[in-house]
Design a protein around this motif. Structure first.
Motif, PDB file in Angstrom:
ATOM      1  N   ALA A   1       0.515  -1.579   0.037  1.00 28.59           N
ATOM      2  CA  ALA A   1      -0.177   0.098  -0.527  1.00 28.59           C
ATOM      3  C   ALA A   1       1.109   1.213   0.043  1.00 28.59           C
ATOM      4  O   ALA A   1       1.020   2.376  -0.327  1.00 28.59           O
ATOM      5  CB  ALA A   1      -0.646  -0.356   1.383  1.00 28.59           C
ATOM      6  N   ARG A   2       1.679   1.250   0.856  1.00 25.02           N
ATOM      7  CA  ARG A   2       2.534   3.147   0.652  1.00 25.02           C
ATOM      8  C   ARG A   2       3.744   2.214  -0.760  1.00 25.02           C
ATOM      9  O   ARG A   2       3.756   4.045  -1.063  1.00 25.02           O
ATOM     10  CB  ARG A   2       4.119   1.848   1.975  1.00 25.02           C
ATOM     11  CG  ARG A   2       4.851   3.471   2.304  1.00 25.02           C
ATOM     12  CD  ARG A   2       6.065   3.253   3.035  1.00 25.02           C
ATOM     13  NE  ARG A   2       6.898   2.269   2.150  1.00 25.02           N
ATOM     14  CZ  ARG A   2       7.874   1.396   2.726  1.00 25.02           C
ATOM     15  NH1 ARG A   2       7.637   1.015   3.616  1.00 25.02           N
ATOM     16  NH2 ARG A   2       8.761   1.007   2.059  1.00 25.02           N
ATOM     17  N   ARG A   3       3.656   1.459  -1.117  1.00 20.56           N
ATOM     18  CA  ARG A   3       4.765   1.792  -2.609  1.00 20.56           C
ATOM     19  C   ARG A   3       4.016   2.059  -3.580  1.00 20.56           C
ATOM     20  O   ARG A   3       3.603   3.027  -4.478  1.00 20.56           O
ATOM     21  CB  ARG A   3       4.876   0.574  -3.099  1.00 20.56           C
ATOM     22  CG  ARG A   3       6.273   0.245  -2.449  1.00 20.56           C
ATOM     23  CD  ARG A   3       7.491   0.484  -2.954  1.00 20.56           C
ATOM     24  NE  ARG A   3       8.881   0.194  -2.212  1.00 20.56           N
ATOM     25  CZ  ARG A   3       9.752  -0.655  -2.928  1.00 20.56           C
ATOM     26  NH1 ARG A   3       9.169  -0.640  -4.324  1.00 20.56           N
ATOM     27  NH2 ARG A   3      10.501  -1.122  -2.576  1.00 20.56           N
ATOM     28  N   ARG A   4       2.256   1.992  -3.638  1.00 21.48           N
ATOM     29  CA  ARG A   4       0.938   2.455  -4.737  1.00 21.48           C
ATOM     30  C   ARG A   4       0.942   3.570  -3.949  1.00 21.48           C
ATOM     31  O   ARG A   4       0.653   4.498  -4.639  1.00 21.48           O
ATOM     32  CB  ARG A   4       0.303   0.997  -4.090  1.00 21.48           C
ATOM     33  CG  ARG A   4       0.151   0.248  -5.206  1.00 21.48           C
ATOM     34  CD  ARG A   4      -0.835  -0.699  -4.892  1.00 21.48           C
ATOM     35  NE  ARG A   4      -1.492  -0.033  -5.654  1.00 21.48           N
ATOM     36  CZ  ARG A   4      -2.194  -0.895  -6.771  1.00 21.48           C
ATOM     37  NH1 ARG A   4      -2.227  -1.677  -7.565  1.00 21.48           N
ATOM     38  NH2 ARG A   4      -3.658   0.565  -7.038  1.00 21.48           N
ATOM     39  N   ARG A   5       1.055   3.812  -2.717  1.00 15.57           N
ATOM     40  CA  ARG A   5       0.734   5.742  -2.630  1.00 15.57           C
ATOM     41  C   ARG A   5       1.775   6.644  -3.014  1.00 15.57           C
ATOM     42  O   ARG A   5       1.596   7.605  -3.544  1.00 15.57           O
ATOM     43  CB  ARG A   5       0.483   6.115  -1.062  1.00 15.57           C
ATOM     44  CG  ARG A   5      -0.605   5.875  -0.296  1.00 15.57           C
ATOM     45  CD  ARG A   5      -0.924   6.173   1.011  1.00 15.57           C
ATOM     46  NE  ARG A   5      -0.142   6.298   2.135  1.00 15.57           N
ATOM     47  CZ  ARG A   5      -0.098   4.556   2.492  1.00 15.57           C
ATOM     48  NH1 ARG A   5      -0.534   4.107   2.913  1.00 15.57           N
ATOM     49  NH2 ARG A   5       1.385   4.634   3.461  1.00 15.57           N
ATOM     50  N   GLN A   6       3.563   5.890  -3.051  1.00 15.49           N
ATOM     51  CA  GLN A   6       4.140   6.790  -3.573  1.00 15.49           C
ATOM     52  C   GLN A   6       4.356   7.168  -4.642  1.00 15.49           C
ATOM     53  O   GLN A   6       4.750   7.919  -5.115  1.00 15.49           O
ATOM     54  CB  GLN A   6       5.250   6.135  -2.879  1.00 15.49           C
ATOM     55  CG  GLN A   6       5.751   6.130  -1.277  1.00 15.49           C
ATOM     56  CD  GLN A   6       7.288   5.517  -1.251  1.00 15.49           C
ATOM     57  OE1 GLN A   6       7.722   4.322  -1.704  1.00 15.49           O
ATOM     58  NE2 GLN A   6       7.964   5.622   0.627  1.00 15.49           N
TER      59      GLN A   6
ATOM     60  N   LEU B   1       1.898   6.764  -6.440  1.00 16.39           N
ATOM     61  CA  LEU B   1       0.425   7.393  -7.239  1.00 16.39           C
ATOM     62  C   LEU B   1       1.079   8.999  -6.987  1.00 16.39           C
ATOM     63  O   LEU B   1       0.860  10.020  -7.774  1.00 16.39           O
ATOM     64  CB  LEU B   1      -1.150   7.758  -6.492  1.00 16.39           C
ATOM     65  CG  LEU B   1      -1.839   8.742  -6.999  1.00 16.39           C
ATOM     66  CD1 LEU B   1      -1.961   7.916  -8.614  1.00 16.39           C
ATOM     67  CD2 LEU B   1      -2.874   7.964  -5.792  1.00 16.39           C
ATOM     68  N   ALA B   2       1.744   9.062  -5.913  1.00 18.97           N
ATOM     69  CA  ALA B   2       2.370  10.861  -5.609  1.00 18.97           C
ATOM     70  C   ALA B   2       3.141  11.331  -6.492  1.00 18.97           C
ATOM     71  O   ALA B   2       3.211  13.057  -7.237  1.00 18.97           O
ATOM     72  CB  ALA B   2       3.459  10.556  -4.283  1.00 18.97           C
ATOM     73  N   ARG B   3       4.344  10.243  -7.111  1.00 14.87           N
ATOM     74  CA  ARG B   3       5.664  10.639  -7.621  1.00 14.87           C
ATOM     75  C   ARG B   3       4.304  11.299  -8.901  1.00 14.87           C
ATOM     76  O   ARG B   3       4.954  12.229  -9.767  1.00 14.87           O
ATOM     77  CB  ARG B   3       6.177   9.660  -8.462  1.00 14.87           C
ATOM     78  CG  ARG B   3       7.877   9.241  -7.384  1.00 14.87           C
ATOM     79  CD  ARG B   3       8.015   9.024  -7.356  1.00 14.87           C
ATOM     80  NE  ARG B   3       7.753   7.668  -8.090  1.00 14.87           N
ATOM     81  CZ  ARG B   3       8.024   6.740  -7.259  1.00 14.87           C
ATOM     82  NH1 ARG B   3       8.438   6.207  -6.158  1.00 14.87           N
ATOM     83  NH2 ARG B   3       7.663   5.116  -7.558  1.00 14.87           N
ATOM     84  N   SER B   4       3.224   9.862  -9.972  1.00 17.29           N
ATOM     85  CA  SER B   4       2.738  10.438 -11.024  1.00 17.29           C
ATOM     86  C   SER B   4       1.721  11.996 -10.565  1.00 17.29           C
ATOM     87  O   SER B   4       2.083  12.666 -12.364  1.00 17.29           O
ATOM     88  CB  SER B   4       1.506   9.431 -10.660  1.00 17.29           C
ATOM     89  OG  SER B   4       0.732   9.532 -11.995  1.00 17.29           O
TER      90      SER B   4
END
Length: 135
Positions: free
Chosen positions: A71-76, A78-81
């Protein structure tokens, strides 16, 4: 058009089936554990090994940690995108503002091109004019 009453009855029926199934499985499991085949001699030393309560908790904590990491990787990501898209949008806005400022300072107005594609403009029949008086 569907009846609201029928929809409500269907939802209650589905809930009842789920709860009934859960209760039956729980009662069956407890009855199975209370049978003599599962009975353990209370005087024998207990050796759970890796499958004991501590091992099960450790595996559960590990699985929860993996889920949190994903979940943390996906949030990161998404934030980069989102940050990249915002930066690209700001760059485009800045370029357009610079072009608009350059047009205003030069005093030149741009004229929009034709509204029809060039292929459509030249499809009319050409009229040739013969001047017989000049000959």
């Amino acid at each position: 058009m569907r009846s609201q009453e029928r929809d409500e009855v269907a939802a209650v029926t589905a809930w009842t089936v789920r709860v009934g199934t859960t209760v039956l499985i729980t009662i069956g499991g407890l009855a199975g554990l209370s049978s003599p085949a599962w009975a353990v001699d209370a005087t024998a030393p207990t050796n759970f090994g890796v499958l004991g309560p501590v091992g099960i908790v450790a595996v559960g904590v590990g699985v929860l940690g993996m889920i949190a990491g994903v979940a943390r990787r996906r949030r990161q990501a998404l934030a980069r995108s989102v940050a990249e898209r915002n930066a690209a949008a700001e760059q485009v806005v800045a370029e357009r503002a610079a072009r608009a400022a350059a047009n205003e300072t030069s005093g030149r107005q741009t004229v929009p091109g034709p509204s029809r594609p060039p292929a459509i403009e030249n499809t009319a029949q050409q009229v040739t004019v013969h001047d017989t008086q000049l000959a």
